[in-house]
Design a protein around this motif. Structure first.
Motif, PDB file in Angstrom:
ATOM      1  N   LEU A  23       2.462   4.099  -4.226  1.00 57.06           N
ATOM      2  CA  LEU A  23       2.982   3.154  -3.233  1.00 57.06           C
ATOM      3  C   LEU A  23       4.143   3.748  -2.448  1.00 57.06           C
ATOM      4  O   LEU A  23       4.987   4.459  -3.012  1.00 57.06           O
ATOM      5  N   PRO A  24       4.235   3.445  -1.155  1.00 58.34           N
ATOM      6  CA  PRO A  24       5.418   3.819  -0.369  1.00 58.34           C
ATOM      7  C   PRO A  24       6.537   2.819  -0.662  1.00 58.34           C
ATOM      8  O   PRO A  24       6.313   1.801  -1.327  1.00 58.34           O
ATOM      9  N   PRO A  25       7.731   3.062  -0.171  1.00 62.66           N
ATOM     10  CA  PRO A  25       8.837   2.117  -0.420  1.00 62.66           C
ATOM     11  C   PRO A  25       8.526   0.701   0.065  1.00 62.66           C
ATOM     12  O   PRO A  25       8.917  -0.274  -0.566  1.00 62.66           O
ATOM     13  N   VAL A  26       7.814   0.604   1.191  1.00 60.14           N
ATOM     14  CA  VAL A  26       7.496  -0.712   1.752  1.00 60.14           C
ATOM     15  C   VAL A  26       6.008  -0.757   2.085  1.00 60.14           C
ATOM     16  O   VAL A  26       5.487   0.141   2.750  1.00 60.14           O
ATOM     17  N   VAL A  27       5.306  -1.799   1.600  1.00 59.83           N
ATOM     18  CA  VAL A  27       3.904  -2.006   1.958  1.00 59.83           C
ATOM     19  C   VAL A  27       3.876  -2.933   3.166  1.00 59.83           C
ATOM     20  O   VAL A  27       4.263  -4.097   3.080  1.00 59.83           O
ATOM     21  N   ALA A  64      -7.333   8.060  10.391  1.00 62.39           N
ATOM     22  CA  ALA A  64      -7.463   6.649  10.033  1.00 62.39           C
ATOM     23  C   ALA A  64      -6.125   5.931  10.135  1.00 62.39           C
ATOM     24  O   ALA A  64      -6.049   4.787  10.599  1.00 62.39           O
ATOM     25  N   VAL A  65      -5.058   6.599   9.716  1.00 62.05           N
ATOM     26  CA  VAL A  65      -3.719   6.005   9.818  1.00 62.05           C
ATOM     27  C   VAL A  65      -3.372   5.745  11.280  1.00 62.05           C
ATOM     28  O   VAL A  65      -2.825   4.688  11.634  1.00 62.05           O
ATOM     29  N   ALA A  66      -3.716   6.694  12.149  1.00 62.49           N
ATOM     30  CA  ALA A  66      -3.426   6.533  13.575  1.00 62.49           C
ATOM     31  C   ALA A  66      -4.164   5.344  14.172  1.00 62.49           C
ATOM     32  O   ALA A  66      -3.712   4.752  15.157  1.00 62.49           O
ATOM     33  N   ARG A  67      -5.288   4.971  13.568  1.00 62.93           N
ATOM     34  CA  ARG A  67      -6.069   3.837  14.063  1.00 62.93           C
ATOM     35  C   ARG A  67      -5.699   2.530  13.375  1.00 62.93           C
ATOM     36  O   ARG A  67      -6.315   1.501  13.641  1.00 62.93           O
ATOM     37  N   GLY A  68      -4.725   2.563  12.468  1.00 67.30           N
ATOM     38  CA  GLY A  68      -4.232   1.316  11.887  1.00 67.30           C
ATOM     39  C   GLY A  68      -4.604   1.066  10.446  1.00 67.30           C
ATOM     40  O   GLY A  68      -4.476  -0.071   9.966  1.00 67.30           O
ATOM     41  N   ALA A  69      -5.071   2.088   9.710  1.00 69.21           N
ATOM     42  CA  ALA A  69      -5.428   1.892   8.303  1.00 69.21           C
ATOM     43  C   ALA A  69      -4.239   1.352   7.519  1.00 69.21           C
ATOM     44  O   ALA A  69      -3.081   1.686   7.791  1.00 69.21           O
ATOM     45  N   ALA A  70      -4.531   0.504   6.520  1.00 71.32           N
ATOM     46  CA  ALA A  70      -3.483  -0.095   5.695  1.00 71.32           C
ATOM     47  C   ALA A  70      -3.399   0.538   4.316  1.00 71.32           C
ATOM     48  O   ALA A  70      -2.431   0.307   3.584  1.00 71.32           O
TER      49      ALA A  70
END
Length: 482
Positions: A23-27, A64-70
């Motif tokens: 997990l990152p610091p903030v989801v 995928a991240v650039a396209r908005g992946a969560a």
């Protein structure tokens, strides 16, 4: 369906896939969808790096991240993004685990469709009418290969009323494997024909029958089969369906058909249809001409009938539009201001679907010239020559004023059909020729397998026009059945 319900938390993904969550610091974002292709990833999707490892997985995850992946599911620890990452041993198995989990929670009606011809059109028809009965999820366009099927399964929402899946095959066992994931309540077979017969070494249509009929093996104890009784293999299909289904719904023109076609009228831009459903007369309009849509609409009525839904939903077909490049009709305004009608059926082809298109083409009148453009059919294996030659009489009977053939197999048909026209080795040559000869008042019909690239012919003709719009030809065909 309701807009973007939250499907999973990162913790859910890790639990279902037996992965390790990082997990990152903030989801920041809820997970509202599933994608296995970075180019189709949407905001809120969990992106699963199927068939992608190490450097490829890293690049695709960033896309995928650039396209908005969560969230990202991957087997590559080097994937470093400011999102939840679930590390798994095998992304393909993780993807399947998500699909199986979502299907186990789904409480609506699952419909699976296969067949040699008309899968996508029938899927679109069924999806269209079911949306007038409630919420629906369905495979997109003709994305019927394994990973796209798993995408739709994995993002099923438990409260959706119905889900519709197109199931294809590229090798023996494909249909049963995919359908076993879907676990359909209703299984639909559109037809049995020689499409993709080259994928099996013995080239026998009986193999196609066995593969398509294997969809019935995925039915549950209350499963229902919907099949066309006009198909030459109907007795075999029915026997295989009855071995697994609690009920078989037959669709066709026979007196014994559960869904029986009584009459139809094809008018400019639409078809008027009258059917009998278990003795009840139902009339409706399909917002497209062509007997193939009429025939497939019977299967659509069969699904409504089998699932106990209101047959009044058939009336919504007046607003039906097929997936692009499947009998897609355009009016092209030419340089002199006159109109040319273009019928684009260039996405795919089989011997049966070409015959269906020619049946429609032969009925057309009130045009200056009828120009028929046919290209090679792919995936026919050792039977390619014979199956192409079997189309010769159909082409001769099409009432074409000009016949343009593309590819070595269709050239054989051209050489023997004896119609005016010409043949070409490649689509680019045919495109240049057609742009030169096409004129206002012509009807141009284009059909071939996707790999023959007759979309180049369509695109060239469209570019040559001053304006492109929806076609509204003036013609009609009335037909009583039985």
């Amino acid at each position: 369906m309701l807009s973007n319900p939250v499907l999973y938390s990162p913790e859910d993904i890790a639990r279902i896939t037996e992965g390790r969550l990082r997990l990152p610091p903030v989801v920041r974002h809820p997970i509202t969808g599933v994608s296995s292709a970075p180019g189709t990833t949407r905001n809120g999707d969990v992106y699963v790096t199927v068939d992608a490892f190490r450097g490829i997985a890293v690049r695709r995850a960033r896309m995928a991240v650039a396209r908005g992946a969560a969230c990202i599911v991957t087997s590559t620890p080097a994937v470093s993004v400011d999102l939840p990452v679930v590390l798994v041993r095998d992304p393909n198995k993780a993807h399947e685990a998500l699909a199986r989990h979502a299907r186990s929670q789904f409480q609506g009606t699952a419909v699976a469709i296969t067949g040699s011809v008309g899968k996508t059109s029938t899927k679109d028809l069924i999806t269209h009418v079911l949306r007038h009965c409630g919420t629906v999820q369905a495979t997109f366009l003709n994305q019927n290969i394994g990973r796209f099927l798993r995408d739709v399964l994995a993002e099923l929402w438990s409260r959706t009323d119905a889900a519709v899946f197109e199931v294809s095959m590229t090798k023996p066992g494909d249909i049963l494997a995919k359908a076993s994931l879907v676990k359909p309540d209703i299984a639909v077979v559109t037809s049995i024909d020689t499409s993709h017969i080259g994928n099996h070494e013995d080239g026998a249509v009986e193999w196609i029958l066995e593969e398509k009929a294997s969809i019935f093996e995925s039915l549950g104890p209350q499963g229902i089969a919907v099949i066309p009784d006009e198909d030459p293999f109907f007795p075999e299909l029915k026997a295989k369906a009855e071995a697994r289904a609690v009920r078989v719904v037959s669709c066709g023109t026979n007196d014994e058909s559960d869904i029986r076609l009584l009459s139809y009228q094809m008018h400019p831009g639409e078809s008027h249809v009258e059917i009998s459903v278990a003795g009840e007369i139902v009339t409706y309009v399909i917002g497209q001409p062509g007997y193939h849509h009429i025939r497939n609409s019977l299967l659509c009525a069969g699904v409504l009938h089998a699932s106990g839904r209101d047959l009044a939903a058939m009336r919504s077909l007046s607003r039906f539009s097929p997936t692009g490049r499947r009998m897609e009709r355009h009016a092209l305004t030419m340089a002199d201001g006159g109109a040319l009608e273009l019928l684009d059926d260039s996405y795919n082809a089989s011997p049966a679907s070409i015959r269906m298109m020619l049946r429609y083409f032969s009925t057309r009148s009130a045009v200056k010239r009828k120009i028929l453009v046919l290209g090679d059919i792919r995936e026919l294996g050792s039977r390619a020559d014979d199956l192409h030659r079997s189309l010769m009489e159909d082409v001769r009977s099409s009432a074409a004023d000009l016949f343009i053939a593309v590819g070595p197999h269709m050239k054989t048909v051209f050489d023997q059909a004896g119609l005016p026209g010409t043949s070409f080795d490649h689509a680019d040559e045919a495109a240049s020729h057609l742009v030169e000869i096409a004129a206002a008042g012509d009807l141009v019909s284009v059909k071939a397998s996707h790999g023959t690239e007759l979309n180049k012919v369509v695109n060239a003709l469209r570019r040559s026009a001053k304006k492109v719009s929806n076609a509204e030809p003036s013609w009609s065909v009335d037909q009583k059945v039985g």
